[in-house]
Design a protein around this motif. Structure first.
Motif, short mmCIF file in Angstrom:
data_model
loop_
_atom_site.label_atom_id
_atom_site.label_comp_id
_atom_site.label_asym_id
_atom_site.label_seq_id
_atom_site.Cartn_x
_atom_site.Cartn_y
_atom_site.Cartn_z
N ASN A 183 53.07 -10.84 24.19
CA ASN A 183 52.07 -11.35 24.80
C ASN A 183 50.73 -10.82 24.13
N GLY A 184 51.00 -10.02 23.07
CA GLY A 184 49.77 -9.55 22.45
C GLY A 184 50.31 -8.55 21.25
N LYS A 189 52.06 -3.59 24.77
CA LYS A 189 52.18 -5.15 25.49
C LYS A 189 53.62 -5.40 25.56
N GLU A 219 52.35 -12.75 18.14
CA GLU A 219 52.09 -13.72 19.18
C GLU A 219 52.53 -15.20 18.59
#
Length: 346
Positions: A183-184, A189, A219
């Motif tokens: 998610n990053g 992350k 991502e």
């Protein structure tokens, strides 16, 4: 080349499978034998309606009276329905009568049958589905796209090795770039699972044994706009990503068509640009890929979308032929052997 086609698998069986098989026989001369596995009576009745000549010496019908439904539990059903088209077809590959298996049927059943009957390549813990996406720099393969929804970090390390071997062997990529879906982009992350996987991949790369370049966390947009050969994820995330992409593409196509036919002037513009639209459709369409290889088993298994068209089935057969020609499993085995040798060096 000898390929098994599961005639009874998929939402539109047997029609699209028979039509796709007929098309493949006409296009791929190296396809010396196509085994049509399914209910013999159904195949004999429907084949002439879809351009498939059963008197062709390259065609052989293999009777399989049972069908695995699309909503049935995969592993349990394979053990119960031993005469299903998936089980009988996989047995042909196991026996060496065929070199590849193609099905648009129940994915769980195909994966279970492949792992049960063909077994895993030595050194691989779980098989994974590698699905190609149209990246700007060449195909980016999402791995796993649905075979193993509850993966462990070590499974994803195996996917990285197999995905890199696949990219090198089939597409000639010298040092495949591998990313981990998160998610990053920042190293910290992700979930506990992705953080453990990230650490394992970094450590493996630092050991000097990795046949790939680990680019770290990625991502969703990186799947399409960044030089990337393999995107790692568990089968749950991969399947959600894949189906979301498919739905988005269909929605955009529908909206674009509505906009371009809203007025006579727009229709004229669309007519002038139809060549460009045809190119875009060819690049973005899942039908062009046809099917996804199940990497990690001792045999070539191609899993097509349940809603496949005849064109998609034809291309799934093409993918099977290409996978055998490029000796994908040998590349994976050689990569694992090299990693083991390097790990044993003082």
């Amino acid at each position: 080349m000898r390929v098994v086609l599961d005639v009874m698998g998929g939402d539109r069986a047997p029609e699209v499978n028979l039509a796709g098989g007929a098309d493949a026989l006409g296009r791929y001369p190296t396809l010396e034998r196509l085994f049509l596995v399914g209910d013999k009576d159904v195949i004999e009745r429907e084949a002439p309606n879809h351009g498939l000549d059963l008197s062709d010496k390259r065609v052989e019908v293999v009777h399989a009276p049972e069908v695995v439904g699309m909503s049935e539990p995969g592993a349990k059903t394979i053990r119960r329905k031993k005469q299903s088209s998936i089980s009988v077809g996989m047995d042909l590959v196991k026996a060496g009568d065929a070199q590849a298996f193609v099905s648009a049927g129940n994915t769980g059943a195909c994966v279970a049958a492949a792992q049960l009957k063909l077994r895993l390549i030595a050194g691989i813990e779980r098989a994974g589905i590698a699905t190609g996406l149209p990246n700007d720099f060449g195909p980016c393969h999402l791995l796993d796209a649905g075979a193993n929804p509850e993966a462990k970090p070590s499974h994803l390390l195996g996917y990285a090795i197999m995905g890199a071997a696949f990219s090198s062997g089939v597409y000639g990529v010298d040092k495949p770039r591998v990313g981990l879906m998160s998610n990053g982009e920042e190293d910290e992350k992700g979930t506990a699972f992705t953080k453990q996987t990230f650490a394992m991949l970094k450590e493996f790369e630092a050991s000097g044994r990795a046949p790939f370049e680990f680019v770290g966390n990625i991502e969703g947009h990186h799947l399409f706009d960044t030089k990337l050969d393999v995107c790692l994820c568990d089968g749950f995330v991969g399947n959600v990503v894949l189906k979301s992409c498919e739905a988005t593409a269909k929605t955009l196509s529908k909206s674009l068509k509505a906009s371009l036919t809203a007025s006579p002037l727009r229709k004229l513009g669309a007519l002038l640009a139809r060549g460009a639209f045809a190119e875009l459709k060819e690049k973005m369409s899942a039908e062009a890929y046809g099917g996804s290889p199940l990497l990690g088993v001792n045999g070539t298994v191609i899993i097509a979308h349940g809603g496949s068209t005849a064109l998609a089935i034809r291309n799934a057969i093409r993918t099977a032929v290409e996978s055998v020609d490029h000796k994908v499993n040998r590349h994976i085995a050689e990569a694992l052997e090299m990693i083991q040798r390097v790990g044993q060096e003082p």
